[in-house]
Design a protein around this motif. Structure first.
Motif, PDB file in Angstrom:
ATOM      1  N   ILE A  52       0.916  -1.252   0.025  1.00 34.88           N
ATOM      2  CA  ILE A  52      -0.002   0.043   0.029  1.00 34.88           C
ATOM      3  C   ILE A  52       0.931   1.102   0.001  1.00 34.88           C
ATOM      4  O   ILE A  52       1.623   1.461   1.147  1.00 34.88           O
ATOM      5  CB  ILE A  52      -1.127   0.098   1.081  1.00 34.88           C
ATOM      6  CG1 ILE A  52      -1.960  -1.237   1.234  1.00 34.88           C
ATOM      7  CG2 ILE A  52      -2.036   1.344   1.323  1.00 34.88           C
ATOM      8  CD1 ILE A  52      -2.521  -1.510   2.419  1.00 34.88           C
ATOM      9  N   ASP A  53       0.715   1.948  -1.171  1.00 35.42           N
ATOM     10  CA  ASP A  53       1.658   3.224  -1.189  1.00 35.42           C
ATOM     11  C   ASP A  53       0.859   4.365  -1.598  1.00 35.42           C
ATOM     12  O   ASP A  53       0.971   4.885  -2.621  1.00 35.42           O
ATOM     13  CB  ASP A  53       2.775   2.904  -2.242  1.00 35.42           C
ATOM     14  CG  ASP A  53       3.786   4.306  -2.542  1.00 35.42           C
ATOM     15  OD1 ASP A  53       3.901   4.804  -1.312  1.00 35.42           O
ATOM     16  OD2 ASP A  53       4.439   4.132  -3.535  1.00 35.42           O
ATOM     17  N   ARG A  57       5.534   7.000  -0.952  1.00 36.38           N
ATOM     18  CA  ARG A  57       6.627   6.724  -0.189  1.00 36.38           C
ATOM     19  C   ARG A  57       7.897   6.155  -0.723  1.00 36.38           C
ATOM     20  O   ARG A  57       8.884   6.574  -0.687  1.00 36.38           O
ATOM     21  CB  ARG A  57       6.216   5.988   1.250  1.00 36.38           C
ATOM     22  CG  ARG A  57       5.226   6.581   2.105  1.00 36.38           C
ATOM     23  CD  ARG A  57       4.846   6.102   3.388  1.00 36.38           C
ATOM     24  NE  ARG A  57       4.088   6.631   3.946  1.00 36.38           N
ATOM     25  CZ  ARG A  57       3.388   6.015   5.035  1.00 36.38           C
ATOM     26  NH1 ARG A  57       3.429   4.874   5.492  1.00 36.38           N
ATOM     27  NH2 ARG A  57       2.612   6.610   5.861  1.00 36.38           N
ATOM     28  N   VAL A  58       7.391   5.263  -1.600  1.00 35.71           N
ATOM     29  CA  VAL A  58       8.535   4.580  -2.616  1.00 35.71           C
ATOM     30  C   VAL A  58       9.074   5.476  -3.311  1.00 35.71           C
ATOM     31  O   VAL A  58      10.515   5.558  -3.464  1.00 35.71           O
ATOM     32  CB  VAL A  58       7.891   3.505  -2.986  1.00 35.71           C
ATOM     33  CG1 VAL A  58       8.775   2.702  -4.058  1.00 35.71           C
ATOM     34  CG2 VAL A  58       7.372   2.278  -2.296  1.00 35.71           C
ATOM     35  N   GLU A  59       8.465   6.152  -4.179  1.00 38.88           N
ATOM     36  CA  GLU A  59       8.961   7.137  -5.185  1.00 38.88           C
ATOM     37  C   GLU A  59       9.718   8.098  -4.316  1.00 38.88           C
ATOM     38  O   GLU A  59      10.919   8.703  -4.878  1.00 38.88           O
ATOM     39  CB  GLU A  59       7.879   7.855  -5.953  1.00 38.88           C
ATOM     40  CG  GLU A  59       7.120   6.926  -7.269  1.00 38.88           C
ATOM     41  CD  GLU A  59       6.084   6.051  -6.345  1.00 38.88           C
ATOM     42  OE1 GLU A  59       5.861   6.104  -5.242  1.00 38.88           O
ATOM     43  OE2 GLU A  59       5.851   5.212  -6.988  1.00 38.88           O
ATOM     44  N   ARG A  60       9.400   8.780  -3.103  1.00 43.10           N
ATOM     45  CA  ARG A  60      10.041   9.659  -2.584  1.00 43.10           C
ATOM     46  C   ARG A  60      11.367   9.275  -1.926  1.00 43.10           C
ATOM     47  O   ARG A  60      12.448   9.718  -1.940  1.00 43.10           O
ATOM     48  CB  ARG A  60       9.205  10.387  -1.286  1.00 43.10           C
ATOM     49  CG  ARG A  60       9.708  11.446  -0.537  1.00 43.10           C
ATOM     50  CD  ARG A  60       8.747  12.044   0.338  1.00 43.10           C
ATOM     51  NE  ARG A  60       7.423  11.169   0.520  1.00 43.10           N
ATOM     52  CZ  ARG A  60       6.823  11.017   1.540  1.00 43.10           C
ATOM     53  NH1 ARG A  60       7.413  11.101   2.847  1.00 43.10           N
ATOM     54  NH2 ARG A  60       5.592  10.158   1.584  1.00 43.10           N
ATOM     55  N   PHE A  61      11.360   7.734  -1.389  1.00 45.57           N
ATOM     56  CA  PHE A  61      12.625   7.296  -1.126  1.00 45.57           C
ATOM     57  C   PHE A  61      13.543   7.091  -2.212  1.00 45.57           C
ATOM     58  O   PHE A  61      14.763   7.515  -2.059  1.00 45.57           O
ATOM     59  CB  PHE A  61      12.418   5.789  -0.508  1.00 45.57           C
ATOM     60  CG  PHE A  61      13.504   5.044  -0.159  1.00 45.57           C
ATOM     61  CD1 PHE A  61      13.993   5.422   0.999  1.00 45.57           C
ATOM     62  CD2 PHE A  61      14.357   4.068  -1.014  1.00 45.57           C
ATOM     63  CE1 PHE A  61      15.272   4.548   1.539  1.00 45.57           C
ATOM     64  CE2 PHE A  61      15.188   3.490  -0.791  1.00 45.57           C
ATOM     65  CZ  PHE A  61      15.754   3.547   0.492  1.00 45.57           C
TER      66      PHE A  61
END
Length: 80
Positions: A52-53, A57-61
């Motif tokens: 669940i994104d 959060r993944v792209e920001r990381f």
């Protein structure tokens, strides 16, 4: 000796609701419990996994640590 009238009321058949459906009954100090996750839909018990994104959060990381796809393609062009 235990003091009288200091314990909360006990409900031996308290119903647990998940997504509007009764999923189990347990003993509790509340007559109804509403939960989002229980063993019937938790990935650990069902063997399924979903990521669940909702906030990116993944792209920001990936952007923060320079691992995004746009950054990688730019680095490859500089090497040529």
């Amino acid at each position: 000796m235990a003091k009288a009238d200091i314990h909360p009321q006990w409900y031996p058949d308290a119903k647990v609701y998940c997504n509007g459906q009764v999923v189990m009954t347990i003993g509790s100090t509340k007559p109804e419990l509403h939960v989002d996750v229980w063993s019937g839909n938790h990935p650990f018990y069902t063997g399924t996994q979903k990521i669940i994104d909702t906030e990116g959060r993944v792209e920001r990381f990936l952007r923060k640590y320079g691992m995004s796809s746009t950054q990688t393609s730019g680095d490859e062009q500089d090497k040529k």
